[in-house]
Design a protein around this motif. Sequence first.
Motif, mmCIF file in Angstrom:
data_model
loop_
_atom_site.group_PDB
_atom_site.id
_atom_site.type_symbol
_atom_site.label_atom_id
_atom_site.label_comp_id
_atom_site.label_asym_id
_atom_site.label_seq_id
_atom_site.Cartn_x
_atom_site.Cartn_y
_atom_site.Cartn_z
ATOM 1 N N GLU A 1 0.806 -1.215 0.000
ATOM 2 C CA GLU A 1 0.000 0.000 0.000
ATOM 3 C C GLU A 1 0.842 1.268 0.000
ATOM 4 O O GLU A 1 0.532 2.227 -0.700
ATOM 5 C CB GLU A 1 -0.959 -0.010 1.193
ATOM 6 N N VAL A 2 1.909 1.263 0.766
ATOM 7 C CA VAL A 2 2.760 2.450 0.850
ATOM 8 C C VAL A 2 3.456 2.699 -0.491
ATOM 9 O O VAL A 2 3.496 3.837 -0.983
ATOM 10 C CB VAL A 2 3.794 2.310 1.994
ATOM 11 N N GLU A 3 3.994 1.642 -1.091
ATOM 12 C CA GLU A 3 4.638 1.801 -2.394
ATOM 13 C C GLU A 3 3.631 2.202 -3.465
ATOM 14 O O GLU A 3 3.971 2.943 -4.386
ATOM 15 C CB GLU A 3 5.371 0.530 -2.798
ATOM 16 N N ALA A 4 2.401 1.714 -3.353
ATOM 17 C CA ALA A 4 1.363 2.102 -4.313
ATOM 18 C C ALA A 4 1.053 3.596 -4.175
ATOM 19 O O ALA A 4 0.867 4.288 -5.179
ATOM 20 C CB ALA A 4 0.104 1.268 -4.099
ATOM 21 N N GLN A 5 1.019 4.096 -2.953
ATOM 22 C CA GLN A 5 0.808 5.529 -2.745
ATOM 23 C C GLN A 5 1.971 6.328 -3.325
ATOM 24 O O GLN A 5 1.758 7.371 -3.956
ATOM 25 C CB GLN A 5 0.656 5.826 -1.253
ATOM 26 N N ASP A 6 3.184 5.829 -3.120
ATOM 27 C CA ASP A 6 4.361 6.480 -3.704
ATOM 28 C C ASP A 6 4.269 6.486 -5.228
ATOM 29 O O ASP A 6 4.619 7.471 -5.877
ATOM 30 C CB ASP A 6 5.650 5.774 -3.275
ATOM 31 N N ALA A 7 3.797 5.379 -5.779
ATOM 32 C CA ALA A 7 3.671 5.277 -7.232
ATOM 33 C C ALA A 7 2.718 6.341 -7.765
ATOM 34 O O ALA A 7 3.010 7.001 -8.768
ATOM 35 C CB ALA A 7 3.185 3.882 -7.631
ATOM 36 N N VAL A 8 1.596 6.506 -7.097
ATOM 37 C CA VAL A 8 0.620 7.519 -7.535
ATOM 38 C C VAL A 8 1.237 8.906 -7.476
ATOM 39 O O VAL A 8 1.069 9.715 -8.409
ATOM 40 C CB VAL A 8 -0.671 7.440 -6.689
ATOM 41 N N GLN A 9 1.978 9.187 -6.416
ATOM 42 C CA GLN A 9 2.626 10.493 -6.308
ATOM 43 C C GLN A 9 3.634 10.704 -7.438
ATOM 44 O O GLN A 9 3.699 11.787 -8.036
ATOM 45 C CB GLN A 9 3.324 10.636 -4.947
ATOM 46 N N GLU A 10 4.408 9.675 -7.742
ATOM 47 C CA GLU A 10 5.383 9.774 -8.826
ATOM 48 C C GLU A 10 4.693 9.975 -10.176
ATOM 49 O O GLU A 10 5.163 10.738 -11.023
ATOM 50 C CB GLU A 10 6.271 8.526 -8.867
ATOM 51 N N VAL A 11 3.584 9.284 -10.364
ATOM 52 C CA VAL A 11 2.830 9.434 -11.613
ATOM 53 C C VAL A 11 2.268 10.841 -11.722
ATOM 54 O O VAL A 11 2.320 11.456 -12.793
ATOM 55 C CB VAL A 11 1.719 8.368 -11.720
ATOM 56 N N TYR A 12 1.744 11.375 -10.618
ATOM 57 C CA TYR A 12 1.263 12.757 -10.633
ATOM 58 C C TYR A 12 2.384 13.727 -11.028
ATOM 59 O O TYR A 12 2.166 14.651 -11.811
ATOM 60 C CB TYR A 12 0.718 13.160 -9.263
ATOM 61 N N ILE A 13 3.568 13.513 -10.490
ATOM 62 C CA ILE A 13 4.701 14.380 -10.833
ATOM 63 C C ILE A 13 5.034 14.268 -12.319
ATOM 64 O O ILE A 13 5.236 15.282 -12.996
ATOM 65 C CB ILE A 13 5.924 14.043 -9.958
ATOM 66 N N LYS A 14 5.074 13.034 -12.817
ATOM 67 C CA LYS A 14 5.374 12.842 -14.245
ATOM 68 C C LYS A 14 4.309 13.500 -15.121
ATOM 69 O O LYS A 14 4.628 14.133 -16.134
ATOM 70 C CB LYS A 14 5.492 11.354 -14.572
ATOM 71 N N LEU A 15 3.049 13.338 -14.738
ATOM 72 C CA LEU A 15 1.967 13.948 -15.514
ATOM 73 C C LEU A 15 2.026 15.479 -15.434
ATOM 74 O O LEU A 15 1.756 16.163 -16.421
ATOM 75 C CB LEU A 15 0.611 13.435 -15.036
ATOM 76 N N TRP A 16 2.366 15.992 -14.266
ATOM 77 C CA TRP A 16 2.486 17.439 -14.133
ATOM 78 C C TRP A 16 3.609 17.961 -15.027
ATOM 79 O O TRP A 16 3.453 18.978 -15.699
ATOM 80 C CB TRP A 16 2.728 17.831 -12.682
ATOM 81 N N ASN A 17 4.724 17.259 -15.051
ATOM 82 C CA ASN A 17 5.840 17.672 -15.905
ATOM 83 C C ASN A 17 5.501 17.564 -17.387
ATOM 84 O O ASN A 17 6.085 18.257 -18.214
ATOM 85 C CB ASN A 17 7.089 16.858 -15.591
ATOM 86 N N TYR A 18 4.561 16.706 -17.711
ATOM 87 C CA TYR A 18 4.150 16.477 -19.093
ATOM 88 C C TYR A 18 2.914 17.300 -19.468
ATOM 89 O O TYR A 18 2.392 17.202 -20.569
ATOM 90 C CB TYR A 18 3.863 14.977 -19.274
ATOM 91 N N ARG A 19 2.452 18.141 -18.567
ATOM 92 C CA ARG A 19 1.169 18.848 -18.728
ATOM 93 C C ARG A 19 1.081 19.695 -19.995
ATOM 94 O O ARG A 19 0.016 19.850 -20.560
ATOM 95 C CB ARG A 19 0.868 19.691 -17.507
ATOM 96 N N ASN A 20 2.187 20.260 -20.461
ATOM 97 C CA ASN A 20 2.154 21.107 -21.653
ATOM 98 C C ASN A 20 1.934 20.320 -22.939
ATOM 99 O O ASN A 20 1.573 20.898 -23.958
ATOM 100 C CB ASN A 20 3.445 21.929 -21.751
#
Length: 170
Positions: free
Chosen positions: A28-47
Amino acid sequence: MDSAEFKIKIIPLGRKLYNFARLLLNNEVEAQDAVQEVYIKLWNYRNKMQTIGNIEAFAMKITRNWCLDRLKAKKPLLVEDYSKSYDFQKEKNNPHSILETSDRLNEFNSIMQNLPEQQRMIIQLRDVEGYEFEEIADILDVNTNTVRVNLSRARKKIKESLINTEYHGY
């Protein structure tokens, strides 16, 4: 894509991303970390998001890739405890039915553990998350026919195993 649009389109995907990551990582903890990392990647890709046809499938693909990279780094045990998604409160307080349900869930968990990784992911995406075949194909980088065949094979293995257990005891 600005922050308001990001909050509207991306943040609500968090639950699906988490469930998928938890399936792959079994933590569960790693899954939460994964979601956070994905959010960061998506934010960086937002443009560049306007070039993406299906943002949800793209996010799931990033989640899958991040989790698989994580698993490769530490030799994973891919197990999902499907009993977590079952609501035992709906069962009557009959000890026999609770024990029977528990046994069936344990058997189902065992069957799911023995499926190949791709079949397990396809079952999760199609039958639990409700994705369409085309979306699953995009997420897993396979063609639609491969998704259909693997889903059919996985369901057949699950059915045969449950029948063997129910009627033959093995």
